[in-house]
Design an enzyme around this catalytic site. Structure first.
Site, PDB file in Angstrom:
ATOM      1  N   LYS A   1      27.343  28.837  89.779  1.00  0.00           N
ATOM      2  CA  LYS A   1      26.732  28.905  88.451  1.00  0.00           C
ATOM      3  C   LYS A   1      25.212  28.952  88.574  1.00  0.00           C
ATOM      4  O   LYS A   1      24.526  29.701  87.869  1.00  0.00           O
ATOM      5  CB  LYS A   1      27.178  27.692  87.611  1.00  0.00           C
ATOM      6  CG  LYS A   1      28.655  27.765  87.222  1.00  0.00           C
ATOM      7  CD  LYS A   1      29.208  26.449  86.704  1.00  0.00           C
ATOM      8  CE  LYS A   1      30.705  26.588  86.384  1.00  0.00           C
ATOM      9  NZ  LYS A   1      31.359  25.337  86.034  1.00  0.00           N
TER      10      LYS A   1
ATOM     11  N   GLN B   1      29.742  18.674  85.590  1.00  0.00           N
ATOM     12  CA  GLN B   1      30.853  19.326  86.290  1.00  0.00           C
ATOM     13  C   GLN B   1      31.989  18.329  86.531  1.00  0.00           C
ATOM     14  O   GLN B   1      31.815  17.328  87.223  1.00  0.00           O
ATOM     15  CB  GLN B   1      30.364  19.910  87.623  1.00  0.00           C
ATOM     16  CG  GLN B   1      31.424  20.645  88.411  1.00  0.00           C
ATOM     17  CD  GLN B   1      31.882  21.957  87.764  1.00  0.00           C
ATOM     18  OE1 GLN B   1      31.062  22.753  87.310  1.00  0.00           O
ATOM     19  NE2 GLN B   1      33.176  22.184  87.706  1.00  0.00           N
TER      20      GLN B   1
ATOM     21  N   ASP C   1      28.273  23.603  78.193  1.00  0.00           N
ATOM     22  CA  ASP C   1      29.691  23.822  78.483  1.00  0.00           C
ATOM     23  C   ASP C   1      30.562  23.576  77.254  1.00  0.00           C
ATOM     24  O   ASP C   1      31.766  23.835  77.290  1.00  0.00           O
ATOM     25  CB  ASP C   1      30.120  22.871  79.618  1.00  0.00           C
ATOM     26  CG  ASP C   1      30.879  23.608  80.712  1.00  0.00           C
ATOM     27  OD1 ASP C   1      31.043  24.834  80.599  1.00  0.00           O
ATOM     28  OD2 ASP C   1      31.310  22.950  81.669  1.00  0.00           O
TER      29      ASP C   1
END
Ligand code: NAP
Length: 286
Positions: free
Chosen positions: A53, A97, A120
Site C-alpha cells: 500500500k 492494519q 479504510d
C-alpha cells in the site's frame, strides 16, 4: 461462452493515473496527501500488505509512514499514537492494519481513530455513517468492488445479490453498499442452510469467506455476476486462489473477477483515493 473478466488490475491502473494528477494538483497548492499505517510488526503478511500500500502511495506522489505495534506495545502507547496522528494536520489517512497483536484492543483503537482520517472506512463512526446513508469514508474493499461493477456497467437495481460472509471489514459493508445501489441483498454465513441453492437464485454472488474455491460452478445461475473477494494461500499451489472455483464459475457467469487481479488492486487504490479525498477536503477546510 466463458465469463468476461472484471479486471481490477486494469481499472486500478487507470485510477492510479488519475490519482497522480490529483496528487500533483494538491502538491502545487502545498498539500502532500499522507497515509500513515499502524501495523503489527510480528505479522509478516500484514507488513507485506502495508508495504504494498505504501509503495503504491509513493508511486502516486503521496507520502506514507508506519508505526509498528509489537509484543511490548501497550494499549496506552497505541492510543497515544492514534491521538498524535489525529492531531497532525499533515496526515490525511490512517490505516489500522488488521490484525494488531492479540494483547491490544483493536476495537478501542478503531473507536479512538474516529471518522476524520479513517481511510479504510472501518471505524464504528464510518460504519455508522454507511448504515445511516451519511457521507463518510467507505470501506476500501467493498468500495473497490462497487467501483469495479460500476465501471463495467453492471446494473444492480432490483437484482438479487448474495454476499457470502458477514465480517465487519467486508461482508456487512458490502451488503450495505449493494443495498445503496438498490440491489436486493441476502447475507449468507457459516450457519446459512442450503447455500448452493441460495446462490443459484442470485444475479450477483460476492464471495467473502476465506475458504479456497468453496463456490463451485453448479452454484452459479447462468449469466450471473461473480465477485471473488477471497484471497487464500494453498500449500502446493503456485498462486493464491479465491473463494470461487474460477474455471467452473467462469463457465456459468457472465462476468467474474480473477484472483489475483480482481478485488485486491481495487482495495488498495480505493484506500489511496479515500486518502486523497481527505487531503482535498482539508484544502476546503483550511
Ligand atoms: P472472516 O472475518 O474470516 O469472515 C469470513 C466470513 O465467512 C464469516 O462471516 C463466516 O461466517 C463466513 N463463512 C465461513 N465459512 C463459511 C461457510 N462454509 N459457508 C458460508 N459462510 C462461511 O474473513 P474476511 O476478513 O471477511 O475475509 C474473507 C476473505 O476475503 C479472505 O479470503 C480474505 O483474505 C479476503 N479479503 C480480501 C481483501 C482484498 O482486498 N482482496 C480484503 C479483505 C479480505 P460466520 O460469521 O458465521 O463465522
Amino acid at each position: 461462452m466463458p465469463a468476461q473478466l472484471l479486471d481490477g488490475k486494469a481499472l486500478s491502473t487507470t485510477l492510479r493515473e488519475q490519482l497522480n494528477s490529483r496528487v500533483a494538483a494538491l502538491r502545487e497548492k502545498g498539500i502532500v496527501p499522507r497515509l500513515e499505517a499502524i501495523v503489527a510488526s510480528q505479522d509478516p503478511a500484514s507488513v507485506a500488505y502495508v508495504n504494498m500500500k505504501r509503495a503504491w502511495a509513493t508511486k502516486a506522489g503521496m507520502e506514507s509512514g508506519q508505526w509498528e505495534a509489537g509484543a511490548n506495545t501497550t494499549q496506552a502507547e497505541l492510543l497515544y499514537q492514534i491521538a498524535k496522528l489525529n492531531a497532525d494536520t499533515s496526515v490525511h489517512g490512517v490505516l489500522l492494519q488488521h490484525p494488531l497483536p492479540k494483547h491490544l484492543d483493536e476495537d478501542a483503537a478503531l473507536l479512538a481513530l474516529g471518522s476524520g482520517k479513517d481511510a479504510d472506512g472501518l471505524t464504528p463512526q464510518s460504519l455508522g455513517a454507511l448504515v445511516a446513508g451519511l457521507p463518510g469514508f467507505r470501506c476500501a474493499t467493498p468500495l473497490g468492488i462497487i467501483r469495479l461493477l460500476d465501471h463495467y456497467g453492471i446494473d444492480l437495481v432490483g437484482k438479487h445479490a448474495v454476499v457470502i460472509g458477514r465480517s465487519v471489514i467486508l461482508g456487512k459493508p458490502m451488503a450495505l453498499m449493494l443495498l445503496e445501489k438498490n440491489a436486493t441483498v441476502t447475507i449468507a454465513h457459516s450457519k446459512t442452510q442450503k447455500l448452493p441453492d441460495l446462490c443459484r437464485m442470485a444475479d450477483v454472488v460476492v464471495a467473502a469467506v476465506g475458504r479456497p474455491e468453496m463456490v463451485r460452478g453448479d452454484w452459479i445461475k447462468p449469466g450471473a455476476v461473480v465477485v471473488d473477494a477471497g484471497y487464500n494461500r494453498v500449500e502446493g499451489r503456485d498462486k493464491d486462489v479465491g473463494d470461487c472455483h474460477f474455471e467452473e464459475c467462469s463457465e456459468k457467469a457472465s462476468w467474474i473477477t480473477p484472483v489475483p487481479g480482481g478485488v485486491g488492486p481495487m482495495t488498495v487504490v480505493s484506500l489511496l483515493m479515500n486518502t486523497v479525498d481527505a487531503a482535498e477536503a482539508s484544502l476546503g477546510n483550511s
